[in-house]
Scaffold this active site. Structure first.
Site, PDB file in Angstrom:
ATOM      1  CB  THR A  11      39.088  44.356 -12.884  1.00  0.00           C
ATOM      2  OG1 THR A  11      39.590  44.221 -13.548  1.00  0.00           O
ATOM      3  CG2 THR A  11      38.648  45.392 -13.191  1.00  0.00           C
ATOM      4  CG  ASN A  90      48.537  42.014 -20.273  1.00  0.00           C
ATOM      5  OD1 ASN A  90      48.817  43.503 -20.061  1.00  0.00           O
ATOM      6  ND2 ASN A  90      46.760  42.076 -20.612  1.00  0.00           N
ATOM      7  CB  SER A 140      44.143  38.033 -11.072  1.00  0.00           C
ATOM      8  OG  SER A 140      42.708  36.732 -10.932  1.00  0.00           O
ATOM      9  CB  THR A 178      29.987  36.998   2.871  1.00  0.00           C
ATOM     10  OG1 THR A 178      28.617  37.433   4.583  1.00  0.00           O
ATOM     11  CG2 THR A 178      29.588  35.216   4.087  1.00  0.00           C
ATOM     12  CB  CYS A 260      40.153  43.017 -21.845  1.00  0.00           C
ATOM     13  SG  CYS A 260      40.033  42.179 -19.594  1.00  0.00           S
TER      14      CYS A 260
END
Length: 314
Positions: A11, A90, A140, A178, A260
């Site tokens: 995303t 998907n 992903s 980081t 989703c």
């Protein structure tokens, strides 16, 4: 390695690509092309841009779930700044013509950048970003058994994009903060551990599943899927959410669309123009490297039992 930037998920990568592309083309125009069957991570940021004055062309799939390159060619304009097209859908498992889209953009001498959501394709359908001709590409980690919370963004070498996050200059100044070294190491480990024979095994189980599912009374194959790990079926007259719950009670897990959607009707299946009765009974079935033919047999048996029970109740 200089073309990869690590992200937290697909995303994030999709949103970044879309924002970067329109920023890159802000002096060129405000026209975007995408497909009606993209993931929400693409459609929602594009809808937000539409609310800001961008004009959006949505390419509709044919009945087989494929988008036409000819439709894309007809939609390209001198003021098109972005084309976003996924590689593997998907919910249907269909392959979309990303490479052909790149060539069409080039042939039209259109300034648009091409973004590809390749989350469902990564390691399941072979591709090389440079050979696809894309400018931006999203993957992903959790789709290949890396932890949730890690992904990567391909940015074509030489493409100047705005940083996603400003700060200490990590990730070549493109995404400060980081680095999550544990997740990065896990993503690398998941890639290394991925079995190159897994797609063929998944494809074999899917083919068997489609064969046995065809014996379920009233079941329709909506899409067999080009990718090895996704297909879609429907039981017209049976609400999808009821089927998902009944199967879950039997230890069998499928869905009524993308995770989703959260219970809402799938825009992907709706884009196929299915009859309402069929649309309400769609099921998305996916396969993992651990899936076996016995899993498919259990699914077919459970759906048959559900239909027979309903017939008996009538």
């Amino acid at each position: 390695t200089e073309e990869l930037t690590f992200t937290s998920c697909g995303t994030e990568g999709d949103n970044w690509s879309i924002r970067a592309a329109v920023e890159h083309g802000k002096r060129t125009g405000k026209h975007i092309i995408t497909t009606a069957i993209e993931h929400s991570a693409v459609l929602e940021p594009i809808r937000a841009l539409a609310a800001q004055g961008y004009e959006v062309t949505y390419l509709k799939p044919d009945k087989s779930g494929h988008v036409s390159v000819e439709d894309l060619k007809a939609a390209l304009r001198p003021d098109t700044v972005l084309v976003s097209m996924m590689l593997v859908n998907n919910e249907l498992g269909t392959l979309q013509p990303v490479k052909e889209a790149a060539q069409a953009i080039k042939d039209a001498r259109c300034p648009a950048l091409l973004h590809c959501d390749a989350v469902q394709a990564f390691l399941k359908v072979p591709f090389i970003p440079k050979e696809l001709g894309v400018d931006l590409l999203t993957i992903s980690g959790h789709k290949i058994r890396a932890p949730k919370g890690i992904g990567a963004q391909y940015i074509r070498k030489g493409l100047d994009v705005k940083p996603l996050l400003l700060g200490g200059g990590q990730e070549n100044g493109l995404r400060s903060g980081t680095e999550p070294t544990a997740q990065l190491a896990a993503l690398a480990a998941a890639c290394a551990a991925w079995d190159p024979d897994a797609p063929a095994r998944m494809a074999a189980v899917k083919a068997h599943a489609l064969e046995v599912l065809a014996t379920v009374p009233g079941l329709e194959i909506i899409n067999a899927g080009d990718a090895p790990h996704i297909c879609a079926v429907a039981l017209p007259g049976y609400p999808s959410e009821m089927l998902v719950r009944d199967l879950s009670d039997r230890g069998i897990y499928v869905s009524s669309g993308s995770a989703c959607h959260k219970g809402k009707p799938s825009h992907v299946f709706a884009a196929l123009g299915l009859p309402k009765r069929t649309l309400m009974g769609v099921l998305r079935i996916s396969f993992s490297p651990d899936s076996v033919k016995e899993d498919a047999d259990a699914l077919a048996a459970a759906l048959t039992e559900i239909t027979q029970t309903r017939i008996a109740m009538k």
